[in-house]
Structure formats: C-alpha cells, structure tokens
Design a protein around this motif. Structure first.
Motif, short mmCIF file in Angstrom:
data_model
loop_
_atom_site.label_atom_id
_atom_site.label_comp_id
_atom_site.label_asym_id
_atom_site.label_seq_id
_atom_site.Cartn_x
_atom_site.Cartn_y
_atom_site.Cartn_z
N ALA A 119 35.24 54.48 178.09
CA ALA A 119 35.48 55.91 178.29
C ALA A 119 36.48 56.10 179.43
N PHE A 120 37.37 57.07 179.26
CA PHE A 120 38.37 57.31 180.31
C PHE A 120 38.88 58.74 180.24
N LYS A 121 39.43 59.19 181.34
CA LYS A 121 40.14 60.47 181.42
C LYS A 121 41.51 60.18 182.02
N GLU A 122 42.47 61.02 181.71
CA GLU A 122 43.82 60.78 182.23
C GLU A 122 44.49 62.09 182.62
N PHE A 123 45.40 62.00 183.58
CA PHE A 123 46.17 63.17 184.02
C PHE A 123 47.48 62.67 184.64
N ARG A 124 48.39 63.58 184.88
CA ARG A 124 49.66 63.23 185.52
C ARG A 124 49.84 64.03 186.80
N LEU A 125 50.40 63.37 187.79
CA LEU A 125 50.75 64.06 189.02
C LEU A 125 52.10 64.76 188.83
N ASN A 140 54.79 64.27 190.29
CA ASN A 140 55.92 63.34 190.32
C ASN A 140 55.98 62.42 189.11
N GLY A 141 55.12 62.67 188.13
CA GLY A 141 55.16 61.90 186.88
C GLY A 141 54.23 60.71 186.83
N LEU A 142 53.54 60.40 187.92
CA LEU A 142 52.63 59.25 187.90
C LEU A 142 51.49 59.49 186.91
N HIS A 143 51.33 58.57 185.98
CA HIS A 143 50.28 58.65 184.96
C HIS A 143 49.02 58.01 185.56
N VAL A 144 47.95 58.79 185.64
CA VAL A 144 46.70 58.32 186.25
C VAL A 144 45.59 58.28 185.20
N ILE A 145 44.88 57.16 185.14
CA ILE A 145 43.76 56.99 184.20
C ILE A 145 42.52 56.64 185.02
N VAL A 146 41.40 57.28 184.70
CA VAL A 146 40.15 57.06 185.43
C VAL A 146 39.08 56.59 184.46
N HIS A 147 38.45 55.48 184.80
CA HIS A 147 37.33 54.94 184.02
C HIS A 147 36.11 54.88 184.93
N GLU A 148 35.16 55.76 184.71
CA GLU A 148 33.97 55.82 185.55
C GLU A 148 32.90 54.84 185.06
N ASP A 149 32.38 54.03 185.98
CA ASP A 149 31.27 53.13 185.66
C ASP A 149 30.33 53.09 186.86
N PRO A 150 29.35 53.96 186.89
CA PRO A 150 28.44 54.03 188.03
C PRO A 150 27.47 52.86 188.12
N THR A 151 27.48 51.96 187.14
CA THR A 151 26.55 50.82 187.15
C THR A 151 27.03 49.69 188.06
N VAL A 152 28.27 49.77 188.55
CA VAL A 152 28.79 48.72 189.43
C VAL A 152 28.95 49.27 190.84
N GLN A 153 29.09 48.37 191.80
CA GLN A 153 29.21 48.77 193.20
C GLN A 153 30.65 48.72 193.71
N ILE A 154 31.57 48.34 192.85
CA ILE A 154 32.96 48.18 193.26
C ILE A 154 33.85 49.24 192.64
N ALA A 155 35.04 49.33 193.18
CA ALA A 155 36.09 50.16 192.58
C ALA A 155 37.32 49.27 192.40
N VAL A 156 38.03 49.51 191.35
CA VAL A 156 39.21 48.73 191.00
C VAL A 156 40.42 49.65 190.95
N MET A 157 41.54 49.19 191.49
CA MET A 157 42.80 49.90 191.33
C MET A 157 43.80 48.97 190.68
N ASN A 158 44.40 49.44 189.60
CA ASN A 158 45.41 48.66 188.90
C ASN A 158 46.66 49.51 188.76
N ILE A 159 47.78 48.98 189.25
CA ILE A 159 49.05 49.69 189.10
C ILE A 159 49.99 48.84 188.25
N LEU A 160 50.36 49.39 187.12
CA LEU A 160 51.29 48.72 186.22
C LEU A 160 52.65 49.40 186.34
#
Length: 417
Positions: free
Chosen positions: A3-9, A11-31
């Motif tokens: 599951a994911f949601k997406e939006f744009r800033l 300045n054109g940056l495409h942002v995708i968010v995948h929520e997973d409350p079952t984990v204790q970490i957060a991940v950032m990936n920039i392609l």
C-alpha cells in the motif's frame, strides 16, 4: 500488496509513502533518473563517480556518515545503466535526520577539489580491481560494445575508459550534478513506521525549498535491429575457457519482458533446467552455465554464459547450446516447465517484499514506468504468461542473427595444447 500514497512537491519532487506500523524503522530511498546511459561517450563513468561523490560532503554538512551514525542509521547506494539509487535506514523516531541529510546533498554538494581527487582515485582503483585484476573481469568491457553498436549501453557503468574519470574536471562534475541531481529528476520514497501527514510536513520543510531545476530531456540513440551474428574472442590468464552469448530483447517495462525473463529461467534456473541438465549433468560439456536477462529500461539483453570443461572446444560448446535453443524455438516448452519457473519467480518477488527497504526500492523503480502500482501487478503479469508467450519470445529473441558471442579463451589451457 504494497500500500502506498504519492504526491508531488511544488518543485516537482515525486514523493511516495508506504506506511508500515509493524516495524520500528523508517527507510528513505532516493532514486535519481540518471545512469550511465545518460553520459557522453567521451565522458563516461560520471554517474558511478557521483555515487561516491554524494558521500563526500554537501554545502552545509561536511560529513554525511557521521550524523547518520549518531542516530543509529546506516546507508548505501548503487548505480547502473539506468538509475542512481541512495537508501538509508534509521530508527523511526530519527527520520528527520534523513530528510536533513538527503535534502542538503540534493541542494548542492560541497564540490571540494580534495574530495573529487580522493573519490577519483577510489573509482580508478575500483576500475582496476574489478575489471582488470579479476579473472573474466573485463568481460563486459568487451561484450557490451559487441552487442551494442550505437546505444549508450555499449559502455559499462564504471565507464568506457579509466582516462574519462582521471581527466574529469571540477567544471565537468558541477555540470553533471546540476543537470541530473535535481528535484524534478528524482523520486523520494519514505517507508516504514511513518505516516503520510508526517512525511508531507517533513518533505515540504526540507525538500520543497530546493530549486526544481529542469528535468533533462533524454534523447538517446536507438540500437538498430541486429541482422548479422557477431563473434569476438579474447585470451587471458583465466582458469577455464568461457563462452558468453547475448540476444537482444525488450526493455524492463515492456509487456514482452516477463515472457523473456521466464524463458531465461526455463533455460537455466535449477539443476533440472534445459541447459544445466543437458550440458552440465548429462554431456559434461560445461562445468557451469546460466542464462539471465539484464532487466534494463531500454531494450536489453538475454545472456547465456558458462565455463567450458577442459578439452572441449568453445565452438563445439556453442553448437551444443544452439541445439537446445533451436529445440525451444521449434517445439516450445511444456506447461510443467513454465509452472515451475512461474512459482519460483513469484516466490522471489514475495520474498523481496519482506524487507521494508526492498519495498521502498521497488516502489521507486516502478514509479519510473509512470505507474508505481507496477509493484503490485508484477505477480499477475508473471502468472499470465502462457506457453505460447514463451514460444513467441523464443522465436523472436533466440535467432542467430540476433546474437553476439564472445569466446573467452584461457591462456593456461592454450599453452597446454
């Protein structure tokens, strides 16, 4: 299902968010939508060089790793022909540190001449170690320009020649950075124990002030259809003769890709596969053999490679491969063969979705196709492939005039004969 949601800033940056409350970490990936295919032929290796330079300090942060490590984070990156990808993990409570670090190096690197010199030496040494000082290391330096005559896939990601990196100037580096490493040319995925609203607030705070830049217009030279088989050979101090054979095929986001991918699995995945069973177990012509697809965004390659048993001529070994390929082209494959590799491929996709970081990477890459939901339809695409699709893929791809062959001869064996 990812599951994911997406939006744009703005300045054109495409942002995708995948929520997973079952984990204790957060991940950032920039392609960043830049790879070695976006380089000039006389200045190659720059995308890979930037994989290193991006860790050399940015305009406001002299040391990238230190603040990340202080909050329990870790990071890495990779570059290939099509993309440059940076990723990190932190305890979810420290996700803002990731936004701070990544936004600053997107804003601008420090362009310290000393950093360039250090990373230049690192890349040159990597070039020597991986491509010149390892057995068979230079295979792709020879095979790429054999298979590709015009498209920029004809040089390796690390570069066509060491001199291109050795001679890179500060001005070359700045020009490449400000052309490609801009918000409008990037996809940001934040995944793990985060919320959509949290990511929106942080993205607007840290990334939105960065100037959009202009998304580069990609105008690459298409590779013309191959109409004549190409053959080359090389000799080096390697332990055994080896054979590499490529065939042109469709790109990663083409519908035909899945049939070609499964075809390569039928040929060599597992000990009951056609190439392994016949040429390694039964006839003992090869000591190892594999086939795989490159998975490039632009039309790519299906590759067959193997080490040949002592005393077997490379030309004879290729003829044995051709017999198996001709059988697939003329008679197709069985339902049982296809079902087996389908199950394996789907299991691989599912296994890859276990780790949050892998989900983030998959979302970023799928978004390049114009539809991030490709991550959720891939299993359906694989399941839908029929034996007729495999037969058609074999007929189109596995033609001799569509092939390029590199005979990699062992100088050790040559001296013994």
């Amino acid at each position: 299902m990812i599951a994911f949601k997406e939006f744009r800033l703005k300045n054109g940056l495409h942002v995708i968010v995948h929520e997973d409350p079952t984990v204790q970490i957060a991940v950032m990936n920039i392609l960043y939508d830049v790879g070695s295919r976006d380089e000039q032929e006389e200045k190659t290796g720059f995308a890979h060089l930037f994989e290193h330079l991006m860790f050399g300090g940015s305009v406001n942060i002299p040391n990238y790793d230190e603040p990340l490590q202080r909050v329990g984070g870790e990071n890495n990156a990779f570059t290939n022909t099509d993309i440059t990808n940076y990723y990190l993990t932190v305890p979810a409570a420290n996700i803002e540190t990731a936004f701070w670090l990544e936004s600053d190096r997107m804003l601008s690197l420090s362009f310290d001449p000393k950093v360039l010199e250090v990373q230049r030496k690192v890349v040159v040494e990597e070039f020597k170690q991986r491509y010149f000082n390892q057995p068979y290391g230079d295979v792709w330096l020879k095979l790429r320009p054999l298979a590709y005559q015009r498209h920029p896939y004809k040089w390796a990601t690390i570069g066509k020649e060491i001199s291109h990196i050795e001679n890179a100037t500060d001005e070359d580096v700045k020009k490449f950075f400000f052309k490609h490493y801009v918000p409008s040319n990037a996809i940001l995925v934040v995944a793990g124990n985060v919320t959509l609203e949290q990511v929106k607030v942080l993205a607007e705070k840290w990334f939105e002030p960065i100037p959009a830049g202009t998304k580069p217009v990609r105008s690459l030279t298409d590779e013309p259809p191959q109409t004549v088989k190409r053959v080359d050979e090389t000799t080096a101090n390697v332990p055994a003769n080896a054979l590499y054979k490529t065939f042109h095929m469709g790109g990663r986001f083409e519908k035909s890709y899945y049939a070609a991918d499964l075809l390569s699995d039928i040929l060599s995945r597992g000990q009951s596969s056609r190439l392994y069973n016949r040429l390694v177990k039964e006839k003992e012509i090869f000591t190892s053999i594999s086939s795989f697809v490159m998975g490039t965004i632009d039309p790519g390659l299906l590759v067959i490679s193997g080490r040949v048993k002592d005393g077997i001529r490379l030309e004879d070994a290729e003829r044995e491969i051709n017999k198996i390929l001709e059988d697939v082209v003329h008679h197709g494959v069985t339902e049982e063969e296809l079902e087996k590799v389908k199950n394996q491929a789907i299991a691989t996709v599912e296994f890859g979705e276990v780790e949050v970081i892998n989900r983030a990477m998959a979302l970023a890459f799928a978004a390049l196709s114009g539809n991030a939901n490709l991550v959720n339809t891939e299993k359906e695409e694989l399941s839908a492939v029929t034996v007729s699709d495999i037969h058609e893929a074999a007929r189109v791809i596995l033609r001799e005039e569509n092939s390029s062959v590199l005979f990699y001869r062992s100088a050790m064996q040559e001296s013994q004969t």
